[in-house]
Structures are given as structure tokens and as C-alpha cells.
Scaffold this motif. Structure first.
Motif, PDB file in Angstrom:
ATOM      1  N   PRO A 130      87.759 -32.474   0.352  1.00 55.64           N
ATOM      2  CA  PRO A 130      87.007 -33.488   1.215  1.00 55.64           C
ATOM      3  C   PRO A 130      88.498 -34.833   0.413  1.00 55.64           C
ATOM      4  N   GLY A 131      87.109 -35.822   1.036  1.00 54.93           N
ATOM      5  CA  GLY A 131      87.714 -37.316   0.742  1.00 54.93           C
ATOM      6  C   GLY A 131      88.562 -37.762   1.743  1.00 54.93           C
ATOM      7  N   TYR A 132      89.118 -36.461   2.729  1.00 54.57           N
ATOM      8  CA  TYR A 132      90.758 -37.228   2.605  1.00 54.57           C
ATOM      9  C   TYR A 132      90.282 -37.269   4.529  1.00 54.57           C
ATOM     10  N   ARG A 133      90.831 -37.994   5.452  1.00 52.75           N
ATOM     11  CA  ARG A 133      91.104 -37.808   6.415  1.00 52.75           C
ATOM     12  C   ARG A 133      93.080 -37.515   7.106  1.00 52.75           C
ATOM     13  N   LEU A 134      92.919 -36.623   7.353  1.00 50.54           N
ATOM     14  CA  LEU A 134      93.880 -36.043   7.372  1.00 50.54           C
ATOM     15  C   LEU A 134      95.012 -36.076   8.894  1.00 50.54           C
ATOM     16  N   ASN A 135      96.422 -36.694   8.838  1.00 49.86           N
ATOM     17  CA  ASN A 135      96.836 -36.903   9.684  1.00 49.86           C
ATOM     18  C   ASN A 135      97.503 -35.564  10.174  1.00 49.86           C
ATOM     19  N   VAL A 136      97.307 -35.396  11.927  1.00 49.26           N
ATOM     20  CA  VAL A 136      97.769 -34.386  12.320  1.00 49.26           C
ATOM     21  C   VAL A 136      98.833 -34.178  13.280  1.00 49.26           C
ATOM     22  N   ARG A 137      99.831 -33.668  13.116  1.00 53.61           N
ATOM     23  CA  ARG A 137     101.586 -33.871  13.307  1.00 53.61           C
ATOM     24  C   ARG A 137     102.073 -33.048  14.418  1.00 53.61           C
ATOM     25  N   ASN A 138     102.865 -33.639  15.591  1.00 53.97           N
ATOM     26  CA  ASN A 138     103.120 -32.269  16.527  1.00 53.97           C
ATOM     27  C   ASN A 138     104.412 -31.479  15.874  1.00 53.97           C
ATOM     28  N   GLY A 139     104.628 -31.735  14.848  1.00 59.35           N
ATOM     29  CA  GLY A 139     105.601 -30.691  13.778  1.00 59.35           C
ATOM     30  C   GLY A 139     105.551 -30.846  12.770  1.00 59.35           C
ATOM     31  N   PRO A 140     105.926 -29.665  11.737  1.00 63.73           N
ATOM     32  CA  PRO A 140     106.337 -29.447  10.386  1.00 63.73           C
ATOM     33  C   PRO A 140     106.468 -30.181   9.604  1.00 63.73           C
ATOM     34  N   GLY A 141     106.545 -31.884   9.394  1.00 64.99           N
ATOM     35  CA  GLY A 141     106.879 -32.613   8.974  1.00 64.99           C
ATOM     36  C   GLY A 141     106.218 -34.498   8.845  1.00 64.99           C
ATOM     37  N   THR A 142     106.408 -35.092   7.662  1.00 68.83           N
ATOM     38  CA  THR A 142     105.981 -36.275   8.092  1.00 68.83           C
ATOM     39  C   THR A 142     106.587 -36.832   8.846  1.00 68.83           C
ATOM     40  N   ASN A 143     107.877 -36.938   9.233  1.00 71.96           N
ATOM     41  CA  ASN A 143     109.084 -37.446  10.452  1.00 71.96           C
ATOM     42  C   ASN A 143     108.878 -36.890  11.562  1.00 71.96           C
ATOM     43  N   TYR A 144     108.382 -36.109  12.122  1.00 66.74           N
ATOM     44  CA  TYR A 144     107.151 -36.297  13.328  1.00 66.74           C
ATOM     45  C   TYR A 144     106.052 -36.822  13.672  1.00 66.74           C
ATOM     46  N   GLN A 145     105.638 -36.972  14.460  1.00 65.27           N
ATOM     47  CA  GLN A 145     104.671 -38.183  15.422  1.00 65.27           C
ATOM     48  C   GLN A 145     103.652 -37.464  14.611  1.00 65.27           C
ATOM     49  N   VAL A 146     102.295 -39.092  14.302  1.00 65.23           N
ATOM     50  CA  VAL A 146     100.874 -38.492  14.086  1.00 65.23           C
ATOM     51  C   VAL A 146     100.403 -38.706  15.204  1.00 65.23           C
ATOM     52  N   ILE A 147      99.223 -37.617  15.805  1.00 64.24           N
ATOM     53  CA  ILE A 147      99.203 -37.100  17.076  1.00 64.24           C
ATOM     54  C   ILE A 147      97.860 -37.677  16.893  1.00 64.24           C
ATOM     55  N   LYS A 148      97.431 -37.764  15.749  1.00 62.50           N
ATOM     56  CA  LYS A 148      95.797 -37.793  15.889  1.00 62.50           C
ATOM     57  C   LYS A 148      95.030 -37.707  14.033  1.00 62.50           C
ATOM     58  N   VAL A 149      94.101 -38.156  14.092  1.00 68.54           N
ATOM     59  CA  VAL A 149      93.800 -38.505  12.012  1.00 68.54           C
ATOM     60  C   VAL A 149      92.494 -37.536  12.716  1.00 68.54           C
TER      61      VAL A 149
END
Length: 101
Positions: A27-46
Motif C-alpha cells: 500500500p502507498g507505493y507506485r511500483l516501477n516495472v523493469r525489463n529485467g531483474p534489477g534497477t540497472n534495467y530500464q523502467v518500462i512503466k509504473v
């Protein structure tokens, strides 16, 4: 006679249906969706607050700390789309789905 055969064949075909389980995002989070399993991958949507996500498979990746602990598990929610399991309430500290290949 062909019509009767087609009808019998249609009745013989077994339909398999299943419900995909969806898990709530913290609750209370807008979650980044990435194209791979890490923060070094591009955010493709929120994802907006209050969503529930399916988990198709899971794979290890970057270790993340979130509201549900610290983990290196990443959840595949659609083809090429990953979120950190630290933000998804699965009720488990481990795998709740098969490993992604």
C-alpha cells in the motif's frame, strides 16, 4: 454424418481453465516495472497504487529492500516485465511460482 462427428469431437475436447492468482503491491507505493531483474534495467512503466499483480515466474537478480523485507527475487508479471518481490505481498520469503527460464 460429418456434422455428428464434429459435434462428438467438440464434446470430447476437454477445456482446461485456471485462475491466475494476483498478489497485492504494498500500500502507498507506485511500483516501477523493469525489463529485467534489477534497477540497472530500464523502467518500462509504473504501476499505480493499490494494484494486484500476477506472478508468472520468478528469478534471482539485484537484492532490494522494501516493505516486505530484503530479497533478490524478482517477479515476472508479464512478458519482459519484472518487479521486485520486496514490494509484493506474497506471504512468503521464497518462491511462490516457478523459476523463470
Amino acid at each position: 454424418m460429418e456434422e455428428a462427428t464434429a459435434e462428438a469431437t467438440a464434446e470430447a475436447v476437454e477445456t482446461t481453465t485456471y485462475t491466475v492468482k494476483r498478489y497485492p503491491v504494498a500500500p502507498g507505493y507506485r511500483l516501477n516495472v523493469r525489463n529485467g531483474p534489477g534497477t540497472n534495467y530500464q523502467v518500462i512503466k509504473v504501476l499505480p497504487e493499490g494494484v494486484r499483480v500476477p506472478i508468472n515466474c520468478q528469478k534471482p537478480g539485484e537484492t532490494i529492500t522494501g516493505p516486505y523485507g530484503t530479497t533478490n527475487l524478482w517477479d515476472n508479471i508479464a512478458n519482459g516485465q519484472y518487479v521486485s518481490d520486496a514490494y509484493v505481498n506474497t506471504g512468503s520469503d521464497g518462491y511462490v511460482a516457478v523459476r523463470c527460464s
